[in-house]
Design an enzyme around this catalytic site. Structure first.
Site: not given
Lengths: 286, 981
Positions: A31, A146, A174, A275
């Protein structure tokens, strides 16, 4: 053991890390917010190996490397599937449906570490670990595409000791796309309007006053702080070749051992430094 | 009597009281006490607190209720606090033990007798009557003297003070006697028994006079507990709805509990942020007990790990080191560590208990507290509420401010320094927030509480917490004012700063106390009301007009004190550095506002930073203040009130409520407002809307040419300002009217009324404004016509097109006239500048969401523009109308906090320039989209302003059907025509 994470002194303590190999499907199927350049898989792997190498060899962490899964193109970003604080791990329900299966492998891995594992079963809840900023004193949870309110709520129920404040995240993937902890009391924050706005929110929400480290590039504001006994403050940050101006800012941190790490390829699929790992502190006492 | 004497009297009294208490003979308490009470509180808020405390803090507190009314009266007049304080401090330490004993010794036989009677009776909770006149006298006068002596003995080290005391005492005695003689009436002494559930679950009961104040009971309990650091604690009673209310120590118990049983629980009221600073272990122990209750009941949530850790410290404190023989597997089950205690948890607790070997009970308690205090909900007093959208939220009051929770998530936080005012009306609770960088106005956020009492309770808790944690000394209750409404309640106890100082002076050997097992706690949790969850403070302040009705509004202005009472020490204490008291005040209402400009979250800053920051802020503040009308109240009044009224031809009044601003003028205008409010909308009547009209037409002759200039300038300014978005509104909004839009007046009114209805839901105040606004419309026009003002609101170019003739003339005249005009009208200049600056907009506030009130503070606008407009003003008559729409929007980001986005859009057409500034914010769970439109319409004299306004409103509504018009500020600038000149 020390309750409540023992305060700022123990912030960043870390003994284990969980990482996951990247699948080739990442290049095509991962994504991403905007179509950018093609991901150079070989280079991406090299960069990732360097990253893992630093954790394992340079910092001496016990690194659990999960195998890649071609059916889960985003699975390298392990941070999103679990939030670990002290002895408790909250397995999330990622906002992107295609990523929900990533949780399974993580669960297996964490079982081996005998953490208290909490699963987010509520179908209304979504939470990406990338939206969770733990400062050592409290949580900030970005409400993004999200992550929703219910997800944040479950996180609050899981980590009852801490205040959990929500921060609207409008134009980024994020919350941690533009910020992270760079020290026990230090928030690294990007310069964009979005980042600054979020910082203001966090400052208002908190009873505590944090120091901030403002870097010109939002992406560079995502760095990995660790506090390793015997090694002191360690900061993994983006390489000067990528973000020279931001790197200069990091270089002003005198107390930190600075480790520049390039992340050019994964950045193309919205990956940041935090991440790619889940950091866990298993204190020997428990 | 002189102040000094008064204060002395107090001391004396208290001593006397002690003696009385000892006797338990309540004979003294006269009925008149009640009546006099009000005086006391009103007259000498500070003194009262101090005095009550000082003497009573030593052993004899309970006695105070026995004080005869006259004595109390004297108290109230005592002004010399400082003295008392010194004495006070001494007293607590040394006098305690002695006092009680003394009291008993001194009791006359008669008293003793009566006492005996009373006791019997009181056991049954019956009331006994004792005619105590003679006895009283006897008891009082004698004991007083004896007390002196005793006291002096007791406090050997503090001879000096004692001497002073003695002297004063004597003086007082005389006075007291005199008064007594005068006031004597037959007294009935009624004695009741109260039961207090202590933190360890044990019930303590004691007898005292029925009319006693809360302080008496509280002191008795504290004496029983041997507790000196008392200010963190309080007594709670449950009302009929099971709500927990704090017993107000300054008010009679009877009046607070009404018909409820005399049953109380002893609880921590103010959780010390840093318990390690407590002086005595015994205090920490009680805090521990409270926290154990909080944790076991689930009020203080914590994780499994923390439950285990805290539990293990509890075991260590109460059982000592783990002993495998003594502590078998079952020993732990009698303890309750968590709401849902599992076997797993118990095992963990035991496991950890083993690791604490060697910790003393006090150390274990300290560890317990140190861990517990880090919990995010430590010391947070939660209240159920709804936000403006009706969403359930929780309001948490804590040492640092007000926290807003939705579910378990913190969605907003307002630190005390950010809060300018706290108020409640009916079941609504409001906080007024200091403007942020992005907002020009203070905003008020409303919450809906379940009922009026809940709102008031919350308000009181806020007042008390703010005072306790942030102020150096308690604020005086507002004095009775004309037209004052609402509660005058203020926190009357010692602040944290004061109590810390006091506890530094504690000089007794650590008292022995027994740590009772927590088992008991868990037991009592089942039945007795030990664990009181919602601790709300319901202190009713006597003699407050507003309180009688449910409508009563309470307001609390937050003010940061400079450490006036505590000299040098204050500076060292971070909490005390708030700053100065600004006298921005609200009209006619008893509002407690703290202006903690200086204290914006600076707690963690170093002193230097603080000072710097303060300096800059105060600079700003000064500027701000200077530009506000305050300095020149007269002119303002003239302009705003007189001319307008004239114009209106008696039809419309201008309300100037400079709630946050002006002082002098405020008074007048505010009163007006108040009146209005009462008449029209007694329900809400908040007065923070400012409606001002400053059109000075008629008064000021204008030069045509210059006006144009002005306009240009102002336009420029406005544009630049608007881009900054930090500038004040009115300036930016030099209104220009579009001639094209022709709408009938009716339309305008309709529109307005629509707005009204919307508003009416919740904010009456705004509604008022509307009404007035609509009324205004016509008068303005008429006025304009009569005076033949040309509306210069417009840019020259456009204007010229339309009224070429006039323009030309003007321009011609301009050059020639300029000089003359300027010279001719020096007066005008001065005034004119005001006009522009303050442009006091007519504010129409309507907020759809019932709870969100938008306040229009006109003041700010005046501030920085002065320079700009000053020059040009003289020439032109200006009417200012600014149209602003604010409304909260319910958007998807309901959970978000804070500012979401802000954007500014500017569009121009031939005759109008529209600047749209959109701000999305979320406050307290309320998402709010604020769109500010600045429409500058350029037109000519013929322009129908009302139509233009109506059109603008209509358009705005059409564009944003889901929003409501919150505010309309019309800024008209009109120029006098040449004819006038």
């Amino acid at each position: 053991m020390a309750g409540l994470s023992g305060g700022p002194l123990r912030f960043g303590r870390c003994s284990h890390a969980v990482v996951r190999a990247l699948p080739e499907s990442l290049c095509q199927q991962a994504l991403r917010r905007e179509k950018a350049k093609e991901v150079d898989f070989a280079r991406a792997e090299r960069e990732h190996q360097l990253y893992v190498g630093v954790l394992k060899n340079k910092l001496g962490l016990q690194v659990l490397e999960l195998p890649g899964d071609e059916s889960l193109p985003d699975s390298v970003f392990v941070e999103d599937v679990v939030v670990v604080c002290e002895e408790t791990a909250l397995l999330t329900r990622p906002g992107a449906p295609s990523r929900r299966k990533e949780v399974e492998a993580m669960k297996t891995a964490l079982d081996s570490l005998s953490l208290n594992i909490v699963e987010m079963t509520d179908e209304q809840a979504t939470l990406d670990g990338g939206d969770v900023l733990f400062t050592g004193r409290e949580f900030f949870v970005g409400l993004s595409k999200r992550t929703n309110h219910r997800g944040a709520e479950i996180l609050a129920d899981t980590f009852k000791d801490y205040a959990v404040s929500t921060v609207p995240v409008a134009d980024s993937l994020h919350l941690k796309s533009f910020c992270s902890m760079a020290g026990p009391n230090l928030i690294a924050i990007g310069s964009s309007e979005v980042a600054q706005k979020a910082l203001k929110t966090m400052q208002q929400m908190s009873d505590h006053r944090y120091d901030k480290l403002t870097v010109p590039d939002d992406a560079a504001a995502n760095c990995v702080y660790l506090n390793i006994p015997g090694k002191g403050h360690i900061l993994l940050h983006r390489a000067p070749e990528e973000y020279p101006e931001s790197a200069k800012v990091f270089e002003k941190l005198k107390d930190h051992m600075l480790i520049p790490i390039a992340n050019t390829e994964l950045e193309k699929v919205d990956g940041a430094l935090t991440c790619c790992s889940v950091l866990i502190n298993k204190s020997s006492q428990l | 009597m002189t102040t000094e004497v008064g204060s002395d009297t107090e001391v004396k009294e208290s001593e006397k009281l002690r003696t009385n208490t000892g006797s338990e003979n309540a004979g003294d308490a006269p009925e008149s006490q009640k009546e006099q009470k009000p005086e006391i509180e009103e007259g000498s808020p500070l003194p009262t607190a101090a005095t009550q405390r000082s003497p009573s803090s030593s052993g004899g507190k309970g006695i105070s209720r026995f004080i005869p009314p006259w004595l109390k009266k004297q108290k109230s007049y005592t002004l010399s606090e400082p003295k008392d304080e010194t004495q006070k401090r001494e007293l607590p330490v040394s006098e305690e033990e002695t006092v009680v004993e003394e009291g008993e010794c001194h009791l006359s036989e008669e008293t003793a007798r009566s006492k005996g009677k009373l006791e019997d009776i009181s056991e049954n909770l019956q009331e006994a009557e004792v005619v105590g006149r003679e006895e009283k006298r006897y008891v009082e006068s004698q004991p007083a003297e004896e007390d002196k002596e005793i006291v002096s003995e007791a406090t050997e080290n503090k001879q000096d003070t004692e001497d002073g005391k003695r002297e004063t005492k004597e003086v007082q005695t005389n006075e007291v006697k005199v008064e007594r003689v005068l006031q004597k009436t037959p007294k009935k002494i009624r004695i009741v028994q109260a039961k207090v559930v202590l933190l360890d679950g044990i019930e303590y009961s004691c007898d005292f006079e029925k009319k006693a104040k809360g302080q008496v009971l509280f002191d008795k309990v504290c004496e029983h507990l041997n507790l000196l650091e008392r200010d963190y604690f309080g007594l709670v009673f449950q009302d009929h709805t099971d709500q927990k209310n704090w017993l107000d120590s300054s008010k009679e118990i009877k009046k607070q509990i009404h018909n409820l049983p005399w049953l109380f629980t002893f609880n921590v009221k103010f959780y010390p942020p840093d318990p390690s600073q407590l002086t005595e272990d015994i205090t920490r122990y009680f805090l521990c007990l409270q926290l154990r209750q909080d944790i076991a009941s689930g009020r203080l949530p914590c994780s499994f790990v923390t439950h285990a850790l805290l539990g293990s410290y509890t075991l260590q404190a109460e059982l000592g080191d783990y002993d495998p023989e003594e502590h078998d597997s079952g020993y732990i089950r009698e303890f309750q560590f968590a709401p849902n205690q599992t076997k797993e948890l118990e095992e963990k607790v035991v496991e950890l208990h083993k690791t604490h070997r060697g910790l003393t009970p006090a150390q274990a308690d300290s560890q317990f507290i140190e861990n517990a205090k880090r919990l995010s909900m430590y010391g947070v007093d939660l209240h159920h509420a709804k936000d403006s959208e009706g969403v359930d939220i929780m309001l948490g009051v804590c040492a640092n401010g007000l926290l807003i929770y939705k579910d378990r998530l913190r969605i907003n936080r307002f630190a005390w320094p950010k809060i300018l005012k706290i108020s409640y009306k009916r079941s609504n609770f409001y906080i007024k927030i200091r403007p942020t960088e992005l907002e020009q106005f203070e905003s008020t956020i409303g919450f809906k509480l379940p009922n009026h009492r809940a709102a008031k309770r919350l308000w009181k808790v806020c007042v008390e917490h703010h005072t306790f944690y942030r102020l150096v000394s308690p604020e005086q209750p507002p004095k009775a004012k004309f037209l004052t409404l609402g509660s005058k309640f203020r926190y009357s106890g010692r602040t944290q700063a004061q109590t810390r100082q006091a506890s530094n002076l504690i000089d007794r050997p650590a008292p022995y106390f027994e740590r009772t097992s927590s088992k008991r706690i868990s037991r009592s949790l089942d039945g007795a009301p030990v664990g009181i969850v919602d601790q709300s403070l319901l202190k009713d302040f006597p003699v407050v007009a507003g309180e009688r009705t449910l409508e009563a509004a309470g307001q609390y202005k937050l003010k940061d004190e400079e450490g006036r009472d505590l000299d040098g020490d204050i500076a060292k204490m971070p909490q005390l550095e708030d700053g100065k008291i600004y006298s921005l005040r609200v009209n006619g209402e008893n509002i407690y506002v703290r202006h903690s400009n200086l204290m914006l979250e600076e707690l963690d800053k170093t002193q230097d930073e603080l000072l710097k920051h303060q300096a800059s802020i105060s600079e700003l503040k000064r500027n701000f203040m200077e530009s506000t009308p305050e300095p020149r109240p007269n002119e303002w009044e003239k302009r705003r009130i007189t001319p307008l009224t004239l114009q209106a031809q008696g039809k419309f009044t201008f309300q100037t409520e400079e709630s946050s601003i002006g002082t002098s003028r405020t008074i007048k205008s505010s009163h007006e407002t108040l009146d209005i409010v009462e008449k029209k909308q007694a329900e809400v009547g908040i007065a923070e809307t400012v409606v001002t009209d400053d059109t000075n037409r008629g008064k000021i002759p204008f030069g045509g040419g210059e006006s144009q200039k002005m306009e240009h300038l102002s336009k420029k300014d406005s544009s630049s300002l608007s881009s900054n978005s930090s500038s004040s509104e009115s300036e930016d909004e030099v209104g220009e009217y579009q001639p094209h839009q022709q709408i009938m007046q009716d339309t305008i009114k309709e529109e307005l009324e629509e707005n009204e209805t919307i508003k009416e839901e919740k904010h009456n105040s705004s509604a008022e404004v509307y009404v007035k606004f609509s009324e205004e419309v016509s008068p303005i026009q008429t006025a304009i016509e009569h005076k033949e003002l040309t509306e210069t609101l417009i840019q020259t170019n456009e204007a010229s097109t339309k009224t070429p003739e006039k323009r030309k003339l003007r321009q011609l005249d301009d050059e020639g006239l300029k000089e003359e005009k300027e010279e001719d009208q020096p007066k005008l200049n001065g005034e004119a500048s005001h006009i522009d600056l303050e442009i006091s907009p007519q504010l129409i506030c309507c907020s759809e969401p019932p709870l969100i009130k938008t306040e229009m503070v006109t003041i700010s606008e005046a501030s920085q523009r002065t320079e700009i407009s000053t020059k040009e003003v003289p020439i032109v008559q200006t009417e200012t109308k600014t149209i602003t729409y604010e409304s909260p929007q319910f958007d998807d980001a309901g959970d978000a906090g804070m500012l979401l986005s802000a954007q500014t859009i500017t569009s121009e057409s031939v005759s109008a320039t529209t600047t749209t500034h959109i701000t999305k914010t979320v406050k307290g769970g309320v998402s709010e989209t604020r769109i500010e439109k600045r429409i500058v319409i350029t037109g000519d004299a013929d322009l129908d302003h009302d139509q233009a306004l109506a059109q603008a409103i209509k358009e705005a509504k059409e564009q944003h059907p889901d929003m409501s018009v919150t505010r309309v500020v019309v800024h008209k600038e009109s120029e006098l025509e040449e004819e006038d000149l």
